[in-house]
Design an enzyme around this catalytic site. Structure first.
Site, PDB file in Angstrom:
ATOM      1  N   SER A  17       0.807  -1.227   0.000  1.00 23.15           N
ATOM      2  CA  SER A  17       0.000   0.000   0.000  1.00 23.15           C
ATOM      3  C   SER A  17       0.842   1.280   0.000  1.00 23.15           C
ATOM      4  CB  SER A  17      -0.972  -0.011   1.180  1.00 23.15           C
ATOM      5  OG  SER A  17      -1.944  -1.015   0.963  1.00 23.15           O
ATOM      6  N   LYS A  66      -9.815  -5.569  10.177  1.00 23.00           N
ATOM      7  CA  LYS A  66     -10.957  -4.945   9.484  1.00 23.00           C
ATOM      8  C   LYS A  66     -12.277  -5.087  10.244  1.00 23.00           C
ATOM      9  CE  LYS A  66      -9.118  -5.860   4.868  1.00 23.00           C
ATOM     10  NZ  LYS A  66      -9.409  -6.312   3.513  1.00 23.00           N
ATOM     11  N   ASN A  87     -12.165  -1.110   5.663  1.00 25.76           N
ATOM     12  CA  ASN A  87     -10.762  -1.094   5.218  1.00 25.76           C
ATOM     13  C   ASN A  87     -10.251   0.321   4.969  1.00 25.76           C
ATOM     14  OD1 ASN A  87     -11.827  -0.365   2.715  1.00 25.76           O
ATOM     15  ND2 ASN A  87     -10.395  -1.636   1.574  1.00 25.76           N
ATOM     16  N   GLY A 239      -5.363 -11.548  -7.531  1.00 25.10           N
ATOM     17  CA  GLY A 239      -5.957 -10.405  -6.850  1.00 25.10           C
ATOM     18  C   GLY A 239      -5.110  -9.142  -6.770  1.00 25.10           C
TER      19      GLY A 239
END
Ligand code: ATR
Length: 273
Positions: A17, A66, A87, A239
């Protein structure tokens, strides 16, 4: 002044991220920085308060927090409320928190926009009934599927999810043994890939145009992707694109500008080890 953002999780050192959001910031000219911070497993609330005290504007939340953040944050989007997980969090200037969930949108954008997988009118099989599966059900159903079948090792959990989302479309839940007929799209949201395993699926559940999607990603084919190719799937997708697309939606919620994802997906792929 630079605005600060972060992703929290445990463990977090593997997170892509910071790379993704730093690229988005460069591309859009937004003055932000973005770090990864590990939060002790038993100390989530103190971790959130610390980030808020440090002046962070927002955070992403990953495994295993989460669901806990969902419980803690009262003010959430309707979609996040139903997803059972948060999230993406906004720290408002008045000290309040707002929770959202961009995982489902990320999955759908990767399928539909990046890989041209049609969803409208299609029969779809979702494997798994944990947090990852629950978070994507409502966004998937919003594409007017002909049917969504949820199959899980523990059949009762799939049945419960089907009940929970029945108002949003045609949806059925059961065990792997209950899987009948063929599917246009199969999405793996089980944790089986983590153990290099594939759920026990019947033969011949794909047609020649079927697409398979593993919510996990890896630098080599995951067990589910290997299975999909062996079964002759027309498209076998991991993914990584979902990861970048959920990040793009979070960035857009925070900054009001939607980054381009194509080049960032390519860059992120080159960093997967
Ligand atoms: P997540 O948030 O990633 O969804 P989770 O809530 O722990 O994590 O859910 C994990 C999912 O993967 C569940 O659907 C689990 O099945 P059960 O509900 O029966 O536990 C599924 N899962 C994990 N390991 C699996 C395996 N080896 N084969 C098939 N399903 C598996």
């Amino acid at each position: 002044m630079t605005d600060h953002y972060a992703v929290i999780g445990n463990p977090i050192s593997h997170s892509k991220s910071p790379l993704i959001h730093t690229e988005f910031a460069k591309q859009t000219g937004q003055d932000i920085d973005y770090i990864a911070r590990e939060i002790p497993l038993d100390d989530l609330i103190a971790g959130l308060e610390q980030l808020q005290a440090e002046g962070f504007k927002g955070i992403n939340i990953t495994v295993p927090f989460k669901e806990q953040v969902w419980q803690y944050v009262k003010n959430k989007s309707a979609h996040a409320e139903r997803a059972g997980a948060v999230n993406t969090l906004i720290f408002n200037d008045d000290g309040t928190l707002y929770g959202d969930n961009t995982d489902g949108i990320g999955l759908c954008r990767d399928l539909v926009d990046n890989h041209q997988v049609e969803l409208a009118g299609k029969r779809l099989l979702l494997l798994g009934a944990g947090g990852a599966a629950r978070g994507v059900i409502e966004p998937l159903l919003s594409y007017k599927l002909s049917e969504l079948v949820i199959a899980n090792r523990t059949a009762s959990k799939a049945e419960e999810l089907a009940d929970l989302f029945s108002e949003f479309g045609t949806i059925k839940g059961g065990g792997f043994n209950d899987i009948k007929g063929q599917f246009d799209v199969i999405i793996n949201a089980t944790a089986a890939s983590l153990q290099g395993e594939v759920p026990p699926l019947p033969e011949n559940i794909l047609n020649q145009n079927s697409s398979c999607y593993d919510m996990m990603y890896s630098n080599t084919d995951t067990a589910f992707i290997i299975w999909a190719k062996q079964q002759g799937a027309a498209k076998s997708i991991d993914g990584l694109g979902m990861l970048v697309e959920q990040a793009a939606e979070a960035f857009s919620i925070w900054r009001g500008v939607k980054p381009n994802t194509k080049s960032v997906i390519d860059l992120t792929r080159s960093h997967v080890i």
